[in-house]
Design an enzyme around this catalytic site. Structure first.
Site, short mmCIF file in Angstrom:
data_model
loop_
_atom_site.label_atom_id
_atom_site.label_comp_id
_atom_site.label_asym_id
_atom_site.label_seq_id
_atom_site.Cartn_x
_atom_site.Cartn_y
_atom_site.Cartn_z
N HIS A 17 0.84 -1.20 0.00
CA HIS A 17 0.00 0.00 0.00
C HIS A 17 0.88 1.26 0.00
CE1 HIS A 17 -2.99 -2.71 2.32
NE2 HIS A 17 -3.52 -2.51 1.13
N LYS A 41 -17.80 -5.48 8.56
CA LYS A 41 -16.62 -6.33 8.75
C LYS A 41 -16.12 -6.16 10.18
CE LYS A 41 -14.35 -6.58 4.22
NZ LYS A 41 -13.12 -6.18 3.51
N ARG A 90 -2.01 -6.14 -8.21
CA ARG A 90 -0.88 -7.00 -7.89
C ARG A 90 -0.67 -8.07 -8.94
NH1 ARG A 90 -2.98 -8.34 -2.00
NH2 ARG A 90 -4.80 -8.47 -3.32
N SER A 129 -2.82 -7.88 3.29
CA SER A 129 -3.04 -7.64 4.72
C SER A 129 -3.53 -8.92 5.40
CB SER A 129 -4.09 -6.54 4.93
OG SER A 129 -3.65 -5.34 4.39
O1 PNS Z 1 -8.68 -2.74 0.46
P1 PNS Z 1 -9.96 -3.29 -0.14
O2 PNS Z 1 -10.77 -3.97 0.93
O3 PNS Z 1 -9.72 -4.13 -1.35
O4 PNS Z 1 -10.80 -1.99 -0.62
C1 PNS Z 1 -12.10 -2.12 -1.14
C2 PNS Z 1 -12.81 -0.76 -1.22
C3 PNS Z 1 -12.79 -0.07 0.12
C4 PNS Z 1 -12.11 0.13 -2.22
C5 PNS Z 1 -14.27 -1.03 -1.70
O5 PNS Z 1 -14.82 -2.04 -0.93
C6 PNS Z 1 -15.15 0.21 -1.60
O6 PNS Z 1 -14.97 1.17 -2.32
N1 PNS Z 1 -16.13 0.15 -0.68
C7 PNS Z 1 -17.07 1.22 -0.48
C8 PNS Z 1 -18.48 0.82 -0.95
C9 PNS Z 1 -18.64 1.07 -2.43
O7 PNS Z 1 -18.47 2.18 -2.90
N2 PNS Z 1 -19.04 0.03 -3.18
C10 PNS Z 1 -19.31 0.13 -4.60
C11 PNS Z 1 -18.11 -0.18 -5.47
S1 PNS Z 1 -18.07 -1.88 -5.84
#
Ligand code: PNS
Length: 169
Positions: A17, A41, A90, A129
Site C-alpha cells: 500500500h 466487517k 498485484r 493484509s
Molecule cells: O482494500 P480493499 O478492501 O480491497 O478496498 C475495497 C474498497 C474499500 C475500495 C471497496 O470495498 C469500496 O470502495 N467500498 C465502499 C463501498 C462502495 O463504494 N461500493 C461500490 C463499489 S463496488
C-alpha cells in the site's frame, strides 16, 4: 490540480500500500487515502487506528492526506470533488474484482469518476493484509511486509487476543 483518492480497508497498511501511495503522490498533485469504515466487517484495527498508522507511515509525504469514509466511495468522492480513484493491481487475480469495481464506480458516478491502476512493485506483489495477519497470528515473521512499528502493533493485537481468549477459559 488533480487530487486522487486511494481507497481501501488498510487493515493494516502494508509496504505494498505504501508503495502505491508514494508513487501516486508523484503522479498526482494531491492524494487522499480513504480508509473504509465498514461496520459489516470486523477488522483487526479500528478505523481510527488504521488512520493513525497511515498518518505515521506517510508523514514524509506532504501531498498525502489520510481520511476515512463510510458508504459509497462515489458519494465520498463527489462530496470532495474528486474524479480519480487510484488502485493497485498485484496480479491477474486482482483484475476481475478491480475491473468490476472500476466499472461500477464509473456507472454510479455517471462517467464522472475514473479509476487509474498502478501495478504493484514486484517485490510487494505477493503481499496482502490478510496473509500478514495470519502469519502474525502464528507468531511468524512479518517484518519484511510492514514497517517495524506496524509489525509491533499487529503482534500486540494478537497477544491481547490470546490473553483475552485464555482468560475466557
Ligand atoms: O482494500 P480493499 O478492501 O480491497 O478496498 C475495497 C474498497 C474499500 C475500495 C471497496 O470495498 C469500496 O470502495 N467500498 C465502499 C463501498 C462502495 O463504494 N461500493 C461500490 C463499489 S463496488
Amino acid at each position: 490540480m488533480i487530487t486522487a483518492v486511494y481507497p481501501g480497508s488498510f487493515d493494516p497498511a502494508t509496504y505494498g500500500h505504501l508503495d502505491i501511495i508514494k508513487r501516486a503522490s508523484i503522479s498526482f498533485d494531491r492524494v487522499i487515502v480513504g480508509v473504509l469504515h465498514n461496520s459489516a466487517k470486523s477488522p483487526l484495527f479500528s478505523v481510527e487506528e488504521r488512520v493513525k498508522i497511515l498518518k505515521e507511515a506517510t508523514k514524509d509525504l506532504p501531498n498525502v492526506q489520510i481520511d476515512s469514509f463510510s458508504g459509497l466511495l462515489v458519494d465520498y468522492a463527489r462530496e470532495k470533488d474528486l474524479h480519480v480513484i487510484v488502485r493497485g493491481l498485484r496480479a491477474i487475480t486482482d483484475f476481475e474484482y478491480e475491473l468490476q469495481m472500476a466499472q461500477t464506480n464509473r456507472m454510479l458516478s455517471h462517467g464522472k469518476i475514473d479509476t487509474v491502476f498502478l501495478t504493484t512493485s514486484l517485490e510487494y506483489a505477493y503481499l496482502s493484509s490478510s496473509a500478514i495477519k495470519q502469519i502474525a497470528s502464528f507468531d511468524g515473521d512479518i517484518t519484511p511486509c510492514v514497517p517495524d512499528f506496524v509489525a509491533d502493533l499487529i503482534y500486540d493485537k494478537y497477544r491481547q487476543k490470546k490473553l483475552s481468549e485464555n482468560s475466557d477459559v
